[in-house]
Design an enzyme around this catalytic site. Sequence first.
Site, PDB file in Angstrom:
ATOM      1  N   ASN A   8      34.317  42.942  41.156  1.00  0.00           N
ATOM      2  CA  ASN A   8      34.307  44.402  41.052  1.00  0.00           C
ATOM      3  C   ASN A   8      34.738  44.768  39.632  1.00  0.00           C
ATOM      4  O   ASN A   8      35.913  44.667  39.289  1.00  0.00           O
ATOM      5  CB  ASN A   8      35.281  44.982  42.094  1.00  0.00           C
ATOM      6  N   HIS A  22      36.943  51.056  48.883  1.00  0.00           N
ATOM      7  CA  HIS A  22      37.933  50.411  48.000  1.00  0.00           C
ATOM      8  C   HIS A  22      39.191  51.281  47.966  1.00  0.00           C
ATOM      9  O   HIS A  22      39.100  52.513  47.998  1.00  0.00           O
ATOM     10  CB  HIS A  22      37.351  50.229  46.587  1.00  0.00           C
ATOM     11  N   GLY A  25      45.587  44.459  41.231  1.00  0.00           N
ATOM     12  CA  GLY A  25      45.870  44.726  39.823  1.00  0.00           C
ATOM     13  C   GLY A  25      47.340  44.621  39.466  1.00  0.00           C
ATOM     14  O   GLY A  25      47.761  45.049  38.396  1.00  0.00           O
TER      15      GLY A  25
HETATM   16  C1  PEP Z   1      40.044  44.913  43.410  1.00  0.00           C
HETATM   17  O1  PEP Z   1      40.173  45.931  42.760  1.00  0.00           O
HETATM   18  O2  PEP Z   1      39.211  44.857  44.327  1.00  0.00           O
HETATM   19  C2  PEP Z   1      40.894  43.775  43.080  1.00  0.00           C
HETATM   20  C3  PEP Z   1      41.034  42.826  43.963  1.00  0.00           C
HETATM   21  O3  PEP Z   1      41.501  43.802  41.849  1.00  0.00           O
HETATM   22  P1  PEP Z   1      42.394  42.653  41.193  1.00  0.00           P
HETATM   23  O4  PEP Z   1      41.695  41.340  41.429  1.00  0.00           O
HETATM   24  O5  PEP Z   1      42.488  42.999  39.750  1.00  0.00           O
HETATM   25  O6  PEP Z   1      43.721  42.680  41.891  1.00  0.00           O
END
Ligand code: PEP
Length: 250
Positions: free
Chosen positions: A9, A95, A173
Amino acid sequence: MRQKIVAGNWKMNNDLAQTEDLLGQLKNQWQENEGVRVIVAPAFTNLHHAFESLRKTSIDVAAQNMNENSEGAFTGEVSARMLTSIGVKTVIIGHSERRAIFRETDEVLAKKVNAALENDMEVIFCCGEELNERMAERHFEVVKSQLGKGIFQVSEAHWKKVVIAYEPVWAIGTGETASPEQAQEMHAFIRKTIAEKFGETLADDVSILYGGSVKPGNAQEIFAKEDVDGGLIGGASLKAEDFLAIVNAF
Ligand code: PEP
């Protein structure tokens, strides 16, 4: 059909030149990993380019969102038909950033899911609890409710086009990852919840991805868990090397 999937993503990152660059690196470094399906989800403006660029590879392209209406006065929005008309047949719905920042409710998400499936698209449906909900030990209840309201209206026939992504919001994140045991526990719970409503055969056939700070260093132990069928990757999907290392963690 239950598959091993690693989906990137890209969120609101990468202009056209950066998209071209990242796609080029992926294509150069990508060695078909048998049995693992790879998906990338660039921003709307780069979807057409990504689709054309990846046309001769087995990497699929997904949208990060879509509107639940088919057309009309919805300034700034994009419909399922617009996406399928450029070849995009997969969409991420629900999401946690859409839920939290753009206030998308379970009811709206259910409409988006229906609109996508009616247009023969595949849906990656995201669910996951916030930190305070996990601290209060409400995580199972929260995820069950998100599934019930957002995706359980789907007919049995349509489930073959549904992928679930469990993404604990506190792990997105943040660098904080659910332990492999926490991921497995929730994935097994999600599968059991689907089985209670639609039967075990259908539930066993659903791919359930984990998302939340998956990196090359932790992917293998998470993907090794029985009910984890892959990952939805945010930050680490923006570097071809890291993303492909995660794909190869299978
Ligand atoms: C996401 O936003 O779907 C996600 C999993 O982000 P990250 O891998 O950066 O935690």
